[in-house]
Each structure stands twice: as structure tokens, then as C-alpha cells.
Design a protein around this motif. Structure first.
Motif, PDB file in Angstrom:
ATOM      1  N   LEU A 287       2.360   3.989   1.881  1.00 63.71           N
ATOM      2  CA  LEU A 287       1.771   5.328   1.926  1.00 63.71           C
ATOM      3  C   LEU A 287       2.580   6.344   1.143  1.00 63.71           C
ATOM      4  CD1 LEU A 287       0.789   5.413   5.677  1.00 63.71           C
ATOM      5  CD2 LEU A 287      -0.766   5.327   3.762  1.00 63.71           C
ATOM      6  N   THR A 306      -5.006  11.451  -0.600  1.00 67.23           N
ATOM      7  CA  THR A 306      -4.593  10.053  -0.745  1.00 67.23           C
ATOM      8  C   THR A 306      -5.176   9.467  -2.030  1.00 67.23           C
ATOM      9  OG1 THR A 306      -6.506   9.032   0.345  1.00 67.23           O
ATOM     10  CG2 THR A 306      -4.763   9.861   1.758  1.00 67.23           C
ATOM     11  N   VAL A 310      -5.550   3.706  -1.018  1.00 71.07           N
ATOM     12  CA  VAL A 310      -5.077   3.812   0.365  1.00 71.07           C
ATOM     13  C   VAL A 310      -6.256   4.052   1.299  1.00 71.07           C
ATOM     14  CG1 VAL A 310      -3.678   5.154   1.974  1.00 71.07           C
ATOM     15  CG2 VAL A 310      -2.804   4.646  -0.310  1.00 71.07           C
ATOM     16  N   GLN A 311      -6.362   3.237   2.342  1.00 64.78           N
ATOM     17  CA  GLN A 311      -7.414   3.387   3.343  1.00 64.78           C
ATOM     18  C   GLN A 311      -6.765   3.865   4.640  1.00 64.78           C
ATOM     19  OE1 GLN A 311     -10.881   2.958   2.998  1.00 64.78           O
ATOM     20  NE2 GLN A 311     -10.808   3.986   4.983  1.00 64.78           N
ATOM     21  N   ILE A 312      -6.895   5.157   4.940  1.00 60.82           N
ATOM     22  CA  ILE A 312      -6.266   5.725   6.126  1.00 60.82           C
ATOM     23  C   ILE A 312      -7.001   5.253   7.380  1.00 60.82           C
ATOM     24  CG2 ILE A 312      -5.707   7.856   7.351  1.00 60.82           C
ATOM     25  CD1 ILE A 312      -4.060   7.430   4.865  1.00 60.82           C
ATOM     26  N   THR A 313      -6.242   4.774   8.364  1.00 61.83           N
ATOM     27  CA  THR A 313      -6.834   4.359   9.638  1.00 61.83           C
ATOM     28  C   THR A 313      -6.662   5.397  10.738  1.00 61.83           C
ATOM     29  OG1 THR A 313      -4.791   3.184  10.231  1.00 61.83           O
ATOM     30  CG2 THR A 313      -6.529   1.910   9.126  1.00 61.83           C
ATOM     31  N   ASN A 330      -9.908   6.446  11.408  1.00 65.46           N
ATOM     32  CA  ASN A 330     -10.785   6.047  10.294  1.00 65.46           C
ATOM     33  C   ASN A 330     -11.537   7.256   9.729  1.00 65.46           C
ATOM     34  OD1 ASN A 330     -10.193   3.200  10.590  1.00 65.46           O
ATOM     35  ND2 ASN A 330     -11.471   3.246  12.419  1.00 65.46           N
ATOM     36  N   SER A 353      -1.363   6.757   9.079  1.00 65.16           N
ATOM     37  CA  SER A 353      -1.251   5.297   9.115  1.00 65.16           C
ATOM     38  C   SER A 353      -2.367   4.639   8.327  1.00 65.16           C
ATOM     39  CB  SER A 353      -1.295   4.788  10.567  1.00 65.16           C
ATOM     40  OG  SER A 353      -0.290   5.374  11.357  1.00 65.16           O
ATOM     41  N   ASP A 354      -2.021   3.485   7.708  1.00 59.64           N
ATOM     42  CA  ASP A 354      -3.052   2.593   7.200  1.00 59.64           C
ATOM     43  C   ASP A 354      -2.925   1.297   7.982  1.00 59.64           C
ATOM     44  OD1 ASP A 354      -0.904   1.214   6.140  1.00 59.64           O
ATOM     45  OD2 ASP A 354      -1.388   1.628   4.047  1.00 59.64           O
TER      46      ASP A 354
END
Length: 367
Positions: A287, A306, A310-313, A330, A353-354
Motif C-alpha cells: 500500500l 489509490t 490496489v483494491q482497498i478492503t 470494500n 487495508s487490502d
């Protein structure tokens, strides 16, 4: 500029007031990497007075009292505390010290977060309150000398949900002990303290040598101290469970008791400043390209941006004393951006977080 500096000074004073750090305590901590770690070692070694193993039970009366969950002044034991309901059992200070035990709720004793078997019960490590905590005796025995880790199929589970089983984190497949989420960050910061305070001792021939057993997470050096997988695990716990008011209180009381502090409670950013090279080589800081702005902010909002990769959770914002202010899971980003509005003046901790890692940032709002 003067107003900005005054505001920052006020916020810093507020933060320090919570943790009661003496003025100038960390003034010699000016470097990065393992040089910073050595500087911190010198700071927390100076003034440290070994009060003896027997004195710990008296220290726990102020350092480990439940004023945060049931608020009943019982012994705050990380291995039996239920933060979301009534404890299955609890202990009162000064009674039912171990002793013999056959099951949970028989007695409580002193748990070495870094097992004393690895340093042959030598002083001052044996009686260092920063890593020796009150614990149910039976759970302490089940933890044994196992390193901490993450367990999917437990071979044993305590009444508060702490587990023993095979590790599923990273590439270590030995037996580990997993505490509940509420205290994972606390434990990580205790172990980072230990690696710093005793960096001159961890490579001693009198200690349990690395790889002498699968239980020992030492890597044989006095700079990194722990194996890569353990640094990654502790960093994950450190970022996912930020410093709480309970830890600040414990740090203050430990300082009164033995004259030194845990720097990773006072300055959580020191962890990545010291062990960042390990985390980067393990691709744990995925990140690092996420940006948060403006920071400090003169408005009541911040924006998180982002890259496409990057896939933010989850995004969580905490107050300086650990209260959750904002959370989204998400999130749907617009043009890879999301804003958090309606923030009041103050200091916050932001955790992004991802699927594989977390990033923690200190946020200042100056409306």
C-alpha cells in the motif's frame, strides 16, 4: 505559520498528556533503521531498574487492572478477557496466585511474552514488566514456549478464544499460539520492545540458539532479531490493532514501576522506520503508493487516493485514544478516490487495508 505551530504543539501536548512521556525522552532518537533501534535501546536501558520478579504482582495492581471492559478492577488478563461480554472468570489482585493448576480459573501467574526459557530466566529480562504480564496459569502453560502466530484449525482453544495450533501465516508451519484480536497489537509492541531493549543480549551463547527448536523465532542477529515471517506477523498485528488507551495507561505505570517506557506505544511509527527494509523486501508494504491528503488538513475532511492496482478492503479511522470514528469495508471509489468528511479538530490514526497488508497513518485535522 505561528497558528499552525501552536495547533501542532497543542495536539502533541494532548497526545503526550495521554501517554505522559517526559519532555525530551526521545530526543536522541533521530536516525532510521537499526541505528534508530540502537538509539532507542540506549534510551530505554537508561533508568531501567530491575525491581525483581516478586514485585510484579504489586505492579499489576496499577498496570493491569480492568478499567476498560467490565471496569471491575479485576486483573486484566489478555488470555481470559472477553472484550465483548462477560468474562468467563476473573481474578482479584493479591489472591489466587499460582500455585498448581489443572484447568482454567485455578490461579493466575506471570506470563513472559518472550519466553523466559529462551534466555534461561536471566535478569533483567525475567522481571521486565513491559513483556511480563498477568495470565491465567493454565492458559500460560498451554501457550508454553510457542511463538505467536495465526491458527485456522485449533488443537486447543481457551474460554476467551485464544488458540494453539499449526501456523497458517506466511511460510512457518510449526505450532503457534494465537491470542484474540483485541490484544494482538499489544503483544506485537511488547515483542518489538523486547527486540530493542535486549538487542545486545539476544545473540548471547547462553540463550537458546536460533533453530535449536521450531519454537524460537530469533534469526541470530542483534539488529533484525526476529525471523522475517515473525516481523511480518508482528507488523500486521501492530497495524491492525493500533495503540489503545489501555496500553498508554500500562506504559505509564510501567514507567513508574521500573523507570523506562515502551517506545512503540509512544511512537508506533518507529516500527516501520526500523524494520521497513524487511517488510519491503517481503512485499508487505503493497500500500506504499496510497496517498492521504491534505495532511495536516485545514478543512474537515481528508481524501484517500489509490493506484488502479490496489483494491482497498477496509478503511478505519481511530481517535487518538483508540475509539473507532469511521469505518467502511470494500469501499466504492470514484476515480480511485474516497473522502472522509465531517472530521473535528484533532489527531487521528488512519488504517487502510487490502487483502494482504495494512497501512497506518497519523492524521491531523486543523479546521
Amino acid at each position: 505559520m505561528k497558528l499552525k505551530l501552536l495547533f501542532l504543539s497543542t495536539i502533541f501536548s494532548f497526545y503526550v498528556g495521554l501517554s505522559q512521556v517526559p519532555t525530551g525522552y526521545y530526543s536522541a532518537a533521530s536516525a532510521d533503521g537499526y541505528t534508530l533501534k540502537t538509539q532507542l535501546k540506549n534510551i530505554i536501558t537508561n533508568g531501567h531498574v530491575d525491581q525483581g520478579y516478586g514485585a510484579l504482582y504489586d505492579a499489576y495492581k496499577t498496570s493491569d487492572t480492568d478499567s476498560f471492559y467490565e471496569n471491575d478492577n479485576s486483573v486484566l488478563d489478555m488470555y481470559s478477557e472477553n472484550p465483548n461480554g462477560t468474562d468467563a472468570y476473573n481474578y482479584q489482585h493479591g489472591s489466587r496466585n499460582c500455585g498448581n493448576y489443572n484447568s482454567e480459573n485455578d490461579c493466575y501467574n506471570r506470563e513472559h511474552i518472550f519466553p523466559q526459557g529462551f534466555f534461561n530466566s536471566r535478569s533483567p529480562m525475567k522481571a521486565d514488566v513491559h513483556h511480563v504480564v498477568p495470565s491465567d496459569g493454565y492458559v500460560n502453560g498451554r501457550r508454553s514456549n510457542y511463538p505467536f502466530g495465526e491458527v485456522s484449525n485449533a488443537s486447543w482453544t481457551s474460554q476467551n478464544g485464544s488458540k494453539v495450533g499449526t501456523n497458517t501465516f506466511d511460510n512457518f508451519s510449526g505450532t503457534v499460539f494465537e491470542p484474540i484480536d483485541e490484544f494482538k497489537g499489544d503483544i506485537a509492541r511488547m515483542l518489538f520492545y523486547f527486540a530493542t531493549r535486549y538487542e545486545d543480549e539476544v545473540t548471547s551463547n547462553s540463550w537458546d540458539a536460533p533453530n535449536a527448536s521450531e519454537s524460537n523465532p530469533l534469526n541470530g542477529t542483534n539488529d533484525q532479531v526476529f525471523e522475517n515471517w515473525y516481523i511480518k506477523l508482528l507488523y500486521k498485528w501492530h497495524t491492525n490493532d493500533p495503540v489503545s488507551q489501555r496500553e498508554n495507561v500500562r506504559n505509564n505505570e510501567a514507567f513508574k514501576f521500573q523507570g523506562n517506557r515502551n517506545p512503540f506505544i509512544d511512537h508506533p511509527e518507529y516500527v516501520s522506520q526500523i524494520w521497513g527494509s524487511v517488510l519491503a523486501t517481503e512485499s508487505f508494504l503493497s500500500l506504499k503508493d496510497v496517498s492521504v491528503y491534505p495532511n495536516p488538513s485545514k478543512t474537515n475532511r481528508i481524501t484517500i487516493s489509490t493506484p488502479d492496482t490496489v483494491q482497498i478492503t477496509s478503511i478505519v479511522l481511530f481517535s487518538v485514544i483508540g475509539s473507532k470514528i469511521y469505518e467502511t469495508k470494500n469501499p466504492k471509489l470514484k476515480n480511485q478516490k474516497i473522502s472522509i468528511p465531517n472530521l473535528k479538530t484533532g489527531l487521528y490514526i488512519l488504517r487502510i487495508s487490502d487483502a494482504n497488508s495494512s497501512l497506518t497513518k497519523k492524521i491531523i485535522i486543523n479546521n
